[in-house]
Design a protein around this motif. Structure first.
Motif, PDB file in Angstrom:
ATOM      1  N   VAL A 160       0.866  -1.227  -0.197  1.00  0.00           N
ATOM      2  CA  VAL A 160      -0.037   0.179   0.172  1.00  0.00           C
ATOM      3  C   VAL A 160       0.901   1.230  -0.034  1.00  0.00           C
ATOM      4  O   VAL A 160       1.638   1.630   1.164  1.00  0.00           O
ATOM      5  CB  VAL A 160      -0.934  -0.056   1.247  1.00  0.00           C
ATOM      6  CG1 VAL A 160      -1.848   1.328   1.135  1.00  0.00           C
ATOM      7  CG2 VAL A 160      -1.763  -1.110   1.192  1.00  0.00           C
ATOM      8  N   ASP A 200       0.729   4.705   0.047  1.00  0.00           N
ATOM      9  CA  ASP A 200       0.844   5.732   1.149  1.00  0.00           C
ATOM     10  C   ASP A 200       0.405   5.363   2.552  1.00  0.00           C
ATOM     11  O   ASP A 200       0.394   5.905   3.440  1.00  0.00           O
ATOM     12  CB  ASP A 200      -0.268   6.656   0.658  1.00  0.00           C
ATOM     13  CG  ASP A 200      -1.596   6.031   0.547  1.00  0.00           C
ATOM     14  OD1 ASP A 200      -1.865   4.806   0.898  1.00  0.00           O
ATOM     15  OD2 ASP A 200      -2.672   6.632   0.188  1.00  0.00           O
ATOM     16  N   GLY A 201       0.338   3.932   2.660  1.00  0.00           N
ATOM     17  CA  GLY A 201       0.241   3.379   3.984  1.00  0.00           C
ATOM     18  C   GLY A 201      -1.007   3.560   4.579  1.00  0.00           C
ATOM     19  O   GLY A 201      -1.268   2.965   5.668  1.00  0.00           O
ATOM     20  N   ASP A 202      -1.930   3.882   3.784  1.00  0.00           N
ATOM     21  CA  ASP A 202      -3.540   4.017   4.233  1.00  0.00           C
ATOM     22  C   ASP A 202      -4.096   2.636   4.164  1.00  0.00           C
ATOM     23  O   ASP A 202      -4.766   2.438   3.037  1.00  0.00           O
ATOM     24  CB  ASP A 202      -4.163   5.154   3.699  1.00  0.00           C
ATOM     25  CG  ASP A 202      -5.542   5.492   4.182  1.00  0.00           C
ATOM     26  OD1 ASP A 202      -5.916   4.546   4.919  1.00  0.00           O
ATOM     27  OD2 ASP A 202      -5.965   6.505   3.915  1.00  0.00           O
ATOM     28  N   LEU A 203      -3.946   1.686   4.987  1.00  0.00           N
ATOM     29  CA  LEU A 203      -4.803   0.512   5.063  1.00  0.00           C
ATOM     30  C   LEU A 203      -6.085   0.426   4.920  1.00  0.00           C
ATOM     31  O   LEU A 203      -6.966  -0.332   4.183  1.00  0.00           O
ATOM     32  CB  LEU A 203      -4.297  -0.517   6.200  1.00  0.00           C
ATOM     33  CG  LEU A 203      -3.028  -1.313   6.024  1.00  0.00           C
ATOM     34  CD1 LEU A 203      -2.848  -1.906   7.349  1.00  0.00           C
ATOM     35  CD2 LEU A 203      -3.082  -2.100   4.899  1.00  0.00           C
ATOM     36  N   ASP A 204      -6.760   1.413   5.456  1.00  0.00           N
ATOM     37  CA  ASP A 204      -8.328   1.734   5.435  1.00  0.00           C
ATOM     38  C   ASP A 204      -8.918   1.881   4.158  1.00  0.00           C
ATOM     39  O   ASP A 204      -9.575   1.254   3.558  1.00  0.00           O
ATOM     40  CB  ASP A 204      -8.747   2.740   6.564  1.00  0.00           C
ATOM     41  CG  ASP A 204      -8.794   2.249   7.926  1.00  0.00           C
ATOM     42  OD1 ASP A 204      -8.814   1.289   8.127  1.00  0.00           O
ATOM     43  OD2 ASP A 204      -8.585   3.311   8.758  1.00  0.00           O
ATOM     44  N   ALA A 205      -8.081   2.951   3.614  1.00  0.00           N
ATOM     45  CA  ALA A 205      -8.442   3.144   2.059  1.00  0.00           C
ATOM     46  C   ALA A 205      -8.322   1.916   1.286  1.00  0.00           C
ATOM     47  O   ALA A 205      -9.140   1.850   0.396  1.00  0.00           O
ATOM     48  CB  ALA A 205      -7.896   4.426   1.664  1.00  0.00           C
ATOM     49  N   GLU A 233      -8.214  -1.119   2.131  1.00  0.00           N
ATOM     50  CA  GLU A 233      -9.343  -2.175   2.321  1.00  0.00           C
ATOM     51  C   GLU A 233     -10.676  -1.883   1.711  1.00  0.00           C
ATOM     52  O   GLU A 233     -11.250  -2.821   0.758  1.00  0.00           O
ATOM     53  CB  GLU A 233      -9.691  -2.337   3.821  1.00  0.00           C
ATOM     54  CG  GLU A 233     -10.675  -3.346   4.322  1.00  0.00           C
ATOM     55  CD  GLU A 233     -10.920  -3.584   5.550  1.00  0.00           C
ATOM     56  OE1 GLU A 233     -11.898  -4.221   5.911  1.00  0.00           O
ATOM     57  OE2 GLU A 233      -9.611  -3.437   6.235  1.00  0.00           O
ATOM     58  N   GLN A 234     -10.734  -0.665   1.481  1.00  0.00           N
ATOM     59  CA  GLN A 234     -12.124  -0.327   0.875  1.00  0.00           C
ATOM     60  C   GLN A 234     -12.098  -0.443  -0.566  1.00  0.00           C
ATOM     61  O   GLN A 234     -13.273  -0.762  -1.259  1.00  0.00           O
ATOM     62  CB  GLN A 234     -12.647   1.291   1.280  1.00  0.00           C
ATOM     63  CG  GLN A 234     -12.980   1.336   2.660  1.00  0.00           C
ATOM     64  CD  GLN A 234     -14.153   0.604   2.873  1.00  0.00           C
ATOM     65  OE1 GLN A 234     -15.151   0.484   2.310  1.00  0.00           O
ATOM     66  NE2 GLN A 234     -13.944   0.067   4.153  1.00  0.00           N
ATOM     67  N   ASP A 270      -1.290  -4.568  12.571  1.00  0.00           N
ATOM     68  CA  ASP A 270      -1.250  -3.051  12.119  1.00  0.00           C
ATOM     69  C   ASP A 270      -0.613  -2.674  10.964  1.00  0.00           C
ATOM     70  O   ASP A 270      -1.093  -1.874  10.307  1.00  0.00           O
ATOM     71  CB  ASP A 270      -0.555  -2.332  13.265  1.00  0.00           C
ATOM     72  CG  ASP A 270      -1.438  -2.027  14.700  1.00  0.00           C
ATOM     73  OD1 ASP A 270      -2.610  -2.363  14.613  1.00  0.00           O
ATOM     74  OD2 ASP A 270      -0.736  -1.891  15.429  1.00  0.00           O
ATOM     75  N   THR A 271       0.158  -3.728  10.302  1.00  0.00           N
ATOM     76  CA  THR A 271       0.782  -3.645   9.203  1.00  0.00           C
ATOM     77  C   THR A 271       0.319  -4.260   7.958  1.00  0.00           C
ATOM     78  O   THR A 271       0.813  -4.129   6.964  1.00  0.00           O
ATOM     79  CB  THR A 271       2.283  -3.622   9.243  1.00  0.00           C
ATOM     80  OG1 THR A 271       2.496  -5.382   9.588  1.00  0.00           O
ATOM     81  CG2 THR A 271       3.190  -2.778  10.307  1.00  0.00           C
ATOM     82  N   THR A 316       1.714  -2.553   4.670  1.00  0.00           N
ATOM     83  CA  THR A 316       2.311  -1.264   4.761  1.00  0.00           C
ATOM     84  C   THR A 316       3.849  -1.319   4.853  1.00  0.00           C
ATOM     85  O   THR A 316       4.458  -0.271   4.623  1.00  0.00           O
ATOM     86  CB  THR A 316       1.683  -0.379   5.901  1.00  0.00           C
ATOM     87  OG1 THR A 316       2.136  -1.055   6.934  1.00  0.00           O
ATOM     88  CG2 THR A 316       0.266  -0.230   5.634  1.00  0.00           C
TER      89      THR A 316
END
Length: 251
Positions: free
Chosen positions: A208, A210-215, A217-218, A233-234, A250
């Motif tokens: 990922v 930019d490291g944005d796992l939430d984005a 995942e979506q 977390d990673t 990440t």
């Protein structure tokens, strides 16, 4: 199924990640990494601890090895315990490279003048494919067994943002920096990770940026992925529509 074998679809803006590594489940990660390091000329990457071995090939592929003491290796070419994905390697001389691979511990499964299928010492199949223009062994791509090559290619195109550049006769291919291919098989049996009766054998780790796992995942869920248990977390774990696990990472 599309039969357009030339024009690709442009990458989408909502991809979830980029291909980082092909990860092998292995009863002995160090031994498996040793085989692949000798076969490909890869170098070990530092900083991964005792239980995880990370290699990078001269042509830029990440090959990682994680402990799986209860691995049930595939019994190729059947579908009772099938392979799930495999590496295709280009070589200028198939016979010579087969001899070298066997000397390193591989087993020949099926011979062909243009390509030969072998298994590594842990039982993972791989192909040595004739590429006379090359000057040594290189990684051509990673190939998924799937029930529908067109659907699989469309899903992974959305995930990776890479165009579909081939889709015909039960085969499909993405045209990114590192090729991802799909071959349609009859009687397909999917992995059902974490069910130990239907384990994974290999999977892809996607980075990922930019490291944005939430984005990420979506984006993966919107593309058609299924969230699986596990993750920290990673990283987070998902399955594609054919059941193949993959991770968004990440680091």
């Amino acid at each position: 199924m599309s039969t357009d074998t030339t024009a690709g679809h442009p990458p989408g803006p909502d991809s979830a990640g980029t291909l980082g590594s092909v990860v092998f489940d292995a009863p002995d990660p160090r031994a498996s990494a040793g085989f692949w390091q000798a076969l490909t000329g890869a170098r070990e990457q530092p900083g991964y601890g005792q239980d995880w071995v990370a290699l990078r090939t001269p042509d830029g592929w990440g090959l990682d090895f994680q402990p799986a003491p209860d691995l049930r290796p595939p019994e190729w070419p059947g579908q009772d315990r099938p392979q799930q994905l495999h590496l295709d390697l280009r070589v200028p001389d198939v016979a010579a490279e087969v001899e070298r691979a066997v000397g390193l511990g591989a087993t020949v499964l099926r011979e062909n003048p243009e390509w030969t299928t072998l298994a590594d010492p842990a039982g993972h199949p791989f192909d040595l494919c004739h590429a006379p223009e090359g000057d040594g062994l290189t990684v051509m791509g990673v190939t998924f067994d799937v029930p529908d090559a067109s659907e699989a290619a469309a899903f992974w195109s959305r995930i990776l943002g890479d165009p579909v550049v081939y889709d015909a006769e039960g085969m499909a291919m993405l045209g990114g920096e590192r090729a991802v291919l799909f071959q349609q098989v009859e009687g397909y049996t999917a992995p059902r990770w974490p069910d130990p009766a239907y384990p994974q054998q290999l999977h892809l780790d996607l980075q990922v940026p930019d490291g944005d796992l939430d984005a990420a995942e979506q984006a993966a869920l919107a593309a058609g992925a299924t969230r699986l248990p596990g993750g920290e977390d990673t990283f987070r774990v998902f399955a594609d529509p054919a059941g193949h696990p993959f991770c968004l990472c990440t680091s």
